[in-house]
Design a protein around this motif. Sequence first.
Motif, short mmCIF file in Angstrom:
data_model
loop_
_atom_site.label_atom_id
_atom_site.label_comp_id
_atom_site.label_asym_id
_atom_site.label_seq_id
_atom_site.Cartn_x
_atom_site.Cartn_y
_atom_site.Cartn_z
N GLU A 40 -36.24 -11.98 -87.46
CA GLU A 40 -37.34 -11.79 -86.50
C GLU A 40 -36.82 -11.58 -85.03
OE1 GLU A 40 -41.26 -13.80 -84.72
OE2 GLU A 40 -40.10 -14.99 -86.05
N ILE A 41 -35.72 -12.29 -84.63
CA ILE A 41 -35.06 -11.98 -83.52
C ILE A 41 -34.38 -10.50 -83.44
CG2 ILE A 41 -33.10 -12.67 -81.94
CD1 ILE A 41 -33.55 -15.58 -83.05
N LEU A 42 -33.81 -10.35 -84.47
CA LEU A 42 -33.32 -8.99 -84.66
C LEU A 42 -34.23 -7.88 -84.47
CD1 LEU A 42 -30.71 -6.99 -85.27
CD2 LEU A 42 -31.31 -7.32 -87.73
N ALA A 43 -35.22 -7.82 -85.33
CA ALA A 43 -36.36 -6.89 -85.12
C ALA A 43 -36.97 -6.80 -83.84
CB ALA A 43 -37.51 -7.45 -86.27
N HIS A 44 -37.32 -8.18 -83.09
CA HIS A 44 -37.70 -7.94 -81.82
C HIS A 44 -36.55 -7.13 -80.80
CE1 HIS A 44 -41.55 -9.86 -81.59
NE2 HIS A 44 -41.13 -10.87 -82.51
N ARG A 45 -35.44 -7.52 -81.11
CA ARG A 45 -34.34 -7.00 -80.23
C ARG A 45 -34.36 -5.38 -80.24
NH1 ARG A 45 -27.75 -8.05 -80.26
NH2 ARG A 45 -27.47 -7.15 -78.02
N MET A 46 -34.59 -4.88 -81.57
CA MET A 46 -34.74 -3.47 -81.68
C MET A 46 -35.82 -2.87 -80.83
SD MET A 46 -33.91 -3.27 -85.83
CE MET A 46 -32.25 -3.60 -86.44
N VAL A 47 -36.86 -3.28 -81.21
CA VAL A 47 -38.58 -2.87 -80.77
C VAL A 47 -38.54 -2.85 -79.35
CG1 VAL A 47 -40.71 -3.41 -80.47
CG2 VAL A 47 -39.58 -3.56 -82.65
N TRP A 48 -37.92 -4.15 -78.54
CA TRP A 48 -37.95 -4.42 -77.11
C TRP A 48 -37.10 -3.70 -76.49
CZ3 TRP A 48 -42.30 -5.60 -75.55
CH2 TRP A 48 -43.35 -6.36 -76.20
N SER A 49 -35.71 -3.10 -77.06
CA SER A 49 -34.62 -2.40 -76.68
C SER A 49 -35.16 -1.11 -76.33
CB SER A 49 -33.09 -2.67 -77.24
OG SER A 49 -32.84 -3.90 -77.33
N LEU A 50 -35.80 -0.60 -77.24
CA LEU A 50 -36.37 0.80 -77.10
C LEU A 50 -37.48 0.93 -76.14
CD1 LEU A 50 -36.48 3.71 -78.18
CD2 LEU A 50 -38.12 3.13 -79.93
N ALA A 51 -38.10 0.02 -75.80
CA ALA A 51 -39.25 -0.01 -74.94
C ALA A 51 -38.66 -0.04 -73.68
CB ALA A 51 -39.97 -1.36 -75.00
N PHE A 52 -37.48 -1.01 -73.17
CA PHE A 52 -36.58 -0.79 -71.90
C PHE A 52 -36.05 0.32 -71.77
CE2 PHE A 52 -33.22 -1.81 -69.25
CZ PHE A 52 -33.84 -2.98 -68.43
N VAL A 53 -35.17 0.93 -72.66
CA VAL A 53 -34.41 2.00 -72.33
C VAL A 53 -35.44 3.20 -72.30
CG1 VAL A 53 -32.49 1.21 -73.31
CG2 VAL A 53 -34.05 2.42 -74.86
N ALA A 54 -36.51 3.45 -72.87
CA ALA A 54 -37.68 4.34 -72.81
C ALA A 54 -38.29 4.45 -71.30
CB ALA A 54 -38.53 4.26 -74.00
N LEU A 57 -35.31 5.65 -69.10
CA LEU A 57 -35.22 6.91 -69.10
C LEU A 57 -36.36 8.02 -68.52
CD1 LEU A 57 -33.68 7.41 -72.58
CD2 LEU A 57 -32.71 7.94 -70.41
N LEU A 58 -37.61 7.40 -68.69
CA LEU A 58 -38.81 8.00 -67.91
C LEU A 58 -38.41 7.89 -66.56
CD1 LEU A 58 -41.53 6.44 -69.92
CD2 LEU A 58 -41.15 9.14 -69.53
N VAL A 59 -37.98 6.93 -65.87
CA VAL A 59 -37.96 6.71 -64.58
C VAL A 59 -36.86 7.66 -63.55
CG1 VAL A 59 -37.00 5.11 -62.68
CG2 VAL A 59 -38.41 4.17 -64.30
N VAL A 60 -35.74 7.91 -64.52
CA VAL A 60 -34.65 8.82 -64.08
C VAL A 60 -34.76 9.93 -64.68
CG1 VAL A 60 -32.86 6.64 -64.01
CG2 VAL A 60 -32.87 7.96 -65.93
N ARG A 61 -35.81 10.42 -65.67
CA ARG A 61 -36.01 11.63 -66.04
C ARG A 61 -35.05 12.34 -66.68
NH1 ARG A 61 -40.04 14.20 -61.03
NH2 ARG A 61 -41.42 12.58 -61.17
N ARG A 62 -34.24 11.50 -67.62
CA ARG A 62 -33.19 12.11 -68.33
C ARG A 62 -33.72 12.18 -69.88
NH1 ARG A 62 -28.66 8.46 -66.44
NH2 ARG A 62 -28.46 7.88 -68.52
#
Length: 364
Positions: A40-54, A57-62
């Motif tokens: 469960e921790i691993l799955a949350h790490r994957m999901v929330w890591s994508l949310a954070f980096v997305a 990347l939206l902020v810096v427009r890359r």
Amino acid sequence: MAGSSGNEQRIGLLNGIAAYGMWGLVPLFWPLLKPAGAGEILAHRMVWSLAFVAVALLVVRRWAWAGELLRQPRKLGLITVAAAVITVNWGVYIWAVNSGHVVEASLGYFINPLVTIAMGVLLLKERLRPVQWAAVGTGFAAVLVLTVGYGRPPWISLCLAFSFATYGLVKKKVNLGGVESLAAETAIQFLPALAFLLWQGSQGDSTFTGEGVGHGALLAATGVVTAIPLVCFGAAAIRVPLSTLGLLQYLAPVFQFLLGILYFGEAMPPERWAGFALVWLALTLLTWDALRTAHRSARALRTQLDRAGGGVPAEKGDAARDSGIVASGGTAAESAAPNPATAPESASAPASASAQVDARTGKP
């Protein structure tokens, strides 16, 4: 000008210490997520890591890199392989920490440079110098001693080391920036991870909403815990010599090792001390050989520039000296010596060959 350069290096050094320090202290975080299991921790790490980096990347427009990546099936395939092996690495690491094997997990990142070199010989047909052979042989002896000490092969350490070394070699081929690479890898992980979390919730086994708001917030924070050290590593990689980053990489497993003994109270009988001592001897040989080779390469480069142009400008001499191990060829054997991670168990590969070959990639 010199003052500005010195200030940049100080900023880079502080960011490097922060990155490897956070990776070294991350074993303190995973137990806070109990009663959630490693899956469960691993799955949350994957999901929330994508949310954070997305969001980042939206902020810096890359976003231009994403379209280019989708048009390159081979590179997309390599990213998929990288996502698969880092999933194994993350999952084993989280399970090891929460199961009381922090010391054995730290060993995985100590021996990672040795495994990277061995893979370079076996897969890339690279040739080693005598000191490198001695280091690999000493590392192999250490694994034998630890097998006797544990009463079994140190499979946690070997799994972490081989998965992260494989990750580093794949990242070498992909050549994406740290944040972009994390975004691509977690995008591939996202749907399987989300499907697992939804299935777990349907079975009534999810702790995300059943253990209070604080617990849910901690699970969501796995994305921040993954991405922030990577950002710090990226800031360090463009400001300090790679040879310096290679030495800083040892902060992470050292912190993990000390936490395992002093904080988690894990046992260290004499035979385990002997095995770890052999590993540290191998790393000492490897680092000494890398620094010596880097010094010789920089000196040879300055000599060539002297012969070609009658003198070397100060900034070129500094660049030659600071280029570290990269000046000697950039092979897996060369790059592993001063450097993965890696970044322990992170998507950024801070601690293995990838960080030497491509300074933009980062280790957890």
